[in-house]
Design a protein around this motif. Structure first.
Motif, PDB file in Angstrom:
ATOM      1  N   PHE A 151       0.826  -1.244   0.001  1.00  8.64           N
ATOM      2  CA  PHE A 151      -0.057   0.028   0.082  1.00  8.64           C
ATOM      3  C   PHE A 151       0.694   1.396  -0.020  1.00  8.64           C
ATOM      4  O   PHE A 151       0.797   2.151  -0.855  1.00  8.64           O
ATOM      5  CB  PHE A 151      -0.828  -0.168   1.148  1.00  8.64           C
ATOM      6  CG  PHE A 151      -1.843   1.189   1.250  1.00  8.64           C
ATOM      7  CD1 PHE A 151      -2.945   1.178   0.559  1.00  8.64           C
ATOM      8  CD2 PHE A 151      -1.522   2.309   1.718  1.00  8.64           C
ATOM      9  CE1 PHE A 151      -4.020   2.093   0.572  1.00  8.64           C
ATOM     10  CE2 PHE A 151      -2.343   3.162   2.174  1.00  8.64           C
ATOM     11  CZ  PHE A 151      -3.890   3.198   1.314  1.00  8.64           C
ATOM     12  N   ILE A 152       1.809   1.460   0.824  1.00  4.87           N
ATOM     13  CA  ILE A 152       2.530   2.501   1.054  1.00  4.87           C
ATOM     14  C   ILE A 152       3.629   2.579  -0.246  1.00  4.87           C
ATOM     15  O   ILE A 152       3.708   3.843  -0.584  1.00  4.87           O
ATOM     16  CB  ILE A 152       3.430   2.381   2.341  1.00  4.87           C
ATOM     17  CG1 ILE A 152       3.878   4.049   2.552  1.00  4.87           C
ATOM     18  CG2 ILE A 152       4.545   1.653   2.453  1.00  4.87           C
ATOM     19  CD1 ILE A 152       4.482   4.304   3.996  1.00  4.87           C
ATOM     20  N   PHE A 153       3.917   1.725  -0.844  1.00  5.18           N
ATOM     21  CA  PHE A 153       5.029   1.709  -1.792  1.00  5.18           C
ATOM     22  C   PHE A 153       4.198   2.023  -3.503  1.00  5.18           C
ATOM     23  O   PHE A 153       4.520   2.806  -4.242  1.00  5.18           O
ATOM     24  CB  PHE A 153       5.955   0.651  -2.020  1.00  5.18           C
ATOM     25  CG  PHE A 153       7.099   0.743  -1.268  1.00  5.18           C
ATOM     26  CD1 PHE A 153       8.063   1.753  -1.310  1.00  5.18           C
ATOM     27  CD2 PHE A 153       7.192   0.158  -0.057  1.00  5.18           C
ATOM     28  CE1 PHE A 153       9.122   1.843  -0.465  1.00  5.18           C
ATOM     29  CE2 PHE A 153       8.222   0.072   0.679  1.00  5.18           C
ATOM     30  CZ  PHE A 153       9.088   0.832   0.728  1.00  5.18           C
ATOM     31  N   THR A 154       2.855   1.622  -3.315  1.00  7.94           N
ATOM     32  CA  THR A 154       2.080   2.136  -4.433  1.00  7.94           C
ATOM     33  C   THR A 154       1.684   3.405  -4.260  1.00  7.94           C
ATOM     34  O   THR A 154       2.081   4.166  -5.407  1.00  7.94           O
ATOM     35  CB  THR A 154       0.763   1.293  -4.260  1.00  7.94           C
ATOM     36  OG1 THR A 154       1.116  -0.211  -4.379  1.00  7.94           O
ATOM     37  CG2 THR A 154      -0.144   1.762  -5.492  1.00  7.94           C
ATOM     38  N   TYR A 155       1.544   3.901  -3.225  1.00  6.67           N
ATOM     39  CA  TYR A 155       1.194   5.213  -2.742  1.00  6.67           C
ATOM     40  C   TYR A 155       2.474   6.211  -3.006  1.00  6.67           C
ATOM     41  O   TYR A 155       2.572   7.307  -3.985  1.00  6.67           O
ATOM     42  CB  TYR A 155       0.753   5.569  -1.369  1.00  6.67           C
ATOM     43  CG  TYR A 155       0.499   6.948  -1.092  1.00  6.67           C
ATOM     44  CD1 TYR A 155      -0.594   7.626  -1.554  1.00  6.67           C
ATOM     45  CD2 TYR A 155       1.205   7.775  -0.403  1.00  6.67           C
ATOM     46  CE1 TYR A 155      -0.705   9.000  -1.377  1.00  6.67           C
ATOM     47  CE2 TYR A 155       1.084   8.995  -0.329  1.00  6.67           C
ATOM     48  CZ  TYR A 155       0.218   9.706  -0.720  1.00  6.67           C
ATOM     49  OH  TYR A 155      -0.251  10.977  -0.247  1.00  6.67           O
ATOM     50  N   VAL A 156       3.757   5.902  -2.665  1.00 10.23           N
ATOM     51  CA  VAL A 156       5.145   6.551  -3.105  1.00 10.23           C
ATOM     52  C   VAL A 156       5.171   6.464  -4.416  1.00 10.23           C
ATOM     53  O   VAL A 156       5.632   7.657  -4.833  1.00 10.23           O
ATOM     54  CB  VAL A 156       6.245   5.798  -2.211  1.00 10.23           C
ATOM     55  CG1 VAL A 156       7.421   6.407  -2.687  1.00 10.23           C
ATOM     56  CG2 VAL A 156       5.743   6.129  -0.727  1.00 10.23           C
ATOM     57  N   LEU A 157       4.949   5.535  -5.209  1.00  9.39           N
ATOM     58  CA  LEU A 157       5.078   5.556  -6.725  1.00  9.39           C
ATOM     59  C   LEU A 157       4.087   6.358  -7.347  1.00  9.39           C
ATOM     60  O   LEU A 157       4.784   7.134  -8.046  1.00  9.39           O
ATOM     61  CB  LEU A 157       4.831   4.303  -7.173  1.00  9.39           C
ATOM     62  CG  LEU A 157       5.159   3.831  -8.682  1.00  9.39           C
ATOM     63  CD1 LEU A 157       6.343   4.231  -9.006  1.00  9.39           C
ATOM     64  CD2 LEU A 157       4.527   2.573  -9.246  1.00  9.39           C
ATOM     65  N   ILE A 158       2.849   6.677  -6.939  1.00 10.32           N
ATOM     66  CA  ILE A 158       2.145   7.582  -7.490  1.00 10.32           C
ATOM     67  C   ILE A 158       2.664   9.113  -7.295  1.00 10.32           C
ATOM     68  O   ILE A 158       2.461   9.950  -8.169  1.00 10.32           O
ATOM     69  CB  ILE A 158       0.482   7.457  -6.886  1.00 10.32           C
ATOM     70  CG1 ILE A 158       0.118   6.010  -7.559  1.00 10.32           C
ATOM     71  CG2 ILE A 158      -0.283   8.662  -7.505  1.00 10.32           C
ATOM     72  CD1 ILE A 158      -1.124   5.687  -6.916  1.00 10.32           C
ATOM     73  N   ILE A 159       2.812   9.218  -6.070  1.00 10.10           N
ATOM     74  CA  ILE A 159       3.613  10.577  -5.882  1.00 10.10           C
ATOM     75  C   ILE A 159       4.732  10.994  -6.506  1.00 10.10           C
ATOM     76  O   ILE A 159       4.959  12.022  -6.822  1.00 10.10           O
ATOM     77  CB  ILE A 159       3.646  10.523  -4.197  1.00 10.10           C
ATOM     78  CG1 ILE A 159       2.332  10.755  -3.413  1.00 10.10           C
ATOM     79  CG2 ILE A 159       4.489  11.920  -3.774  1.00 10.10           C
ATOM     80  CD1 ILE A 159       2.416  10.936  -1.940  1.00 10.10           C
ATOM     81  N   THR A 160       5.644   9.764  -6.662  1.00  9.66           N
ATOM     82  CA  THR A 160       6.733  10.171  -7.593  1.00  9.66           C
ATOM     83  C   THR A 160       6.621  10.567  -8.788  1.00  9.66           C
ATOM     84  O   THR A 160       7.281  11.245  -9.596  1.00  9.66           O
ATOM     85  CB  THR A 160       7.748   8.780  -7.251  1.00  9.66           C
ATOM     86  OG1 THR A 160       8.090   8.647  -5.859  1.00  9.66           O
ATOM     87  CG2 THR A 160       9.117   8.970  -7.990  1.00  9.66           C
ATOM     88  N   ILE A 161       5.477   9.777  -9.671  1.00 11.95           N
ATOM     89  CA  ILE A 161       5.162   9.995 -10.859  1.00 11.95           C
ATOM     90  C   ILE A 161       4.851  11.551 -10.962  1.00 11.95           C
ATOM     91  O   ILE A 161       4.963  12.123 -11.974  1.00 11.95           O
ATOM     92  CB  ILE A 161       4.199   8.912 -11.262  1.00 11.95           C
ATOM     93  CG1 ILE A 161       4.662   7.695 -11.562  1.00 11.95           C
ATOM     94  CG2 ILE A 161       3.697   9.329 -12.716  1.00 11.95           C
ATOM     95  CD1 ILE A 161       3.804   6.463 -11.826  1.00 11.95           C
ATOM     96  N   ILE A 162       3.777  11.777 -10.168  1.00 15.33           N
ATOM     97  CA  ILE A 162       3.554  13.157 -10.259  1.00 15.33           C
ATOM     98  C   ILE A 162       4.391  14.240 -10.121  1.00 15.33           C
ATOM     99  O   ILE A 162       4.631  15.238 -10.724  1.00 15.33           O
ATOM    100  CB  ILE A 162       2.294  13.628  -9.118  1.00 15.33           C
ATOM    101  CG1 ILE A 162       1.016  12.499  -9.412  1.00 15.33           C
ATOM    102  CG2 ILE A 162       1.801  14.978  -9.063  1.00 15.33           C
ATOM    103  CD1 ILE A 162       0.079  12.450  -8.436  1.00 15.33           C
ATOM    104  N   SER A 163       5.333  14.039  -9.076  1.00 19.47           N
ATOM    105  CA  SER A 163       6.461  14.824  -8.876  1.00 19.47           C
ATOM    106  C   SER A 163       7.540  14.900 -10.052  1.00 19.47           C
ATOM    107  O   SER A 163       7.994  15.956 -10.413  1.00 19.47           O
ATOM    108  CB  SER A 163       7.360  14.397  -7.601  1.00 19.47           C
ATOM    109  OG  SER A 163       6.610  14.500  -6.565  1.00 19.47           O
TER     110      SER A 163
END
Length: 166
Positions: A31-43
């Motif tokens: 869950f957390i790394f999926t979320y981090v991946l989404i934030i990283t793509i946006i960044s």
């Protein structure tokens, strides 16, 4: 439970957020790394857009970036991923510590590891709000304070569903 069910329940149900303390750590990390991946793509998209704006402003920089562009993008993506992971883990850890204090005030039974998972799921909606502010370039200290307060309210409401100390 799959990740979407965890996500959906963590948006609006403090009782389930409290129950998620028993979710296996593997599912929590997914869950957390999926979320981090989404934030990283946006960044990363914001980084690329900012880089293209800077390229048009300086011709010398444009020539230099054209030569090393294949090198900048992978390293910047990895760096953004590592930094986002670090910041999110620190943020959740701080909220988990505050949650342990809340548990002791409410005289509820729970450990730091349980509260860490609860803090992760309690911060889902506030993190989505912060992503929205980031995308639309609307950020100030008041928005950040409101996001932290929302997380604390979710933590408090979820803490009320922990078992009572005997």
């Amino acid at each position: 439970m799959n990740l979407f069910q965890l996500f959906k329940a963590s948006l609006h149900n403090p009782k389930k957020i409290a129950a998620f303390r028993l979710v296996p750590i593997g599912k929590v990390m997914q869950f957390i790394f999926t979320y981090v991946l989404i934030i990283t793509i946006i960044s990363f998209v914001q980084f690329i857009n900012g880089l293209s704006v800077q390229e048009t402003n300086m011709e010398e920089l444009f020539e230099y970036l054209k030569d090393i562009k294949w090198l900048i993008y992978p390293f910047s993506f990895v760096l953004l991923f590592v930094l986002n992971t670090l910041f999110i883990f620190i943020r959740i850890s701080i909220f988990a510590y505050i949650g342990v204090i809340i548990l002791s005030i409410l005289k509820r039974k729970g450990e730091y590891r349980h509260m860490w998972r609860t803090a992760l799921f309690a911060s889902t909606l506030p993190m989505l709000i912060s992503i929205g502010f980031s995308i639309f370039h609307r950020s100030s200290g008041y928005f950040e304070l409101a996001i932290y307060m929302i997380t604390l309210v979710y933590l408090f409401l979820a803490s009320k569903h922990y078992p009572i100390k005997r």
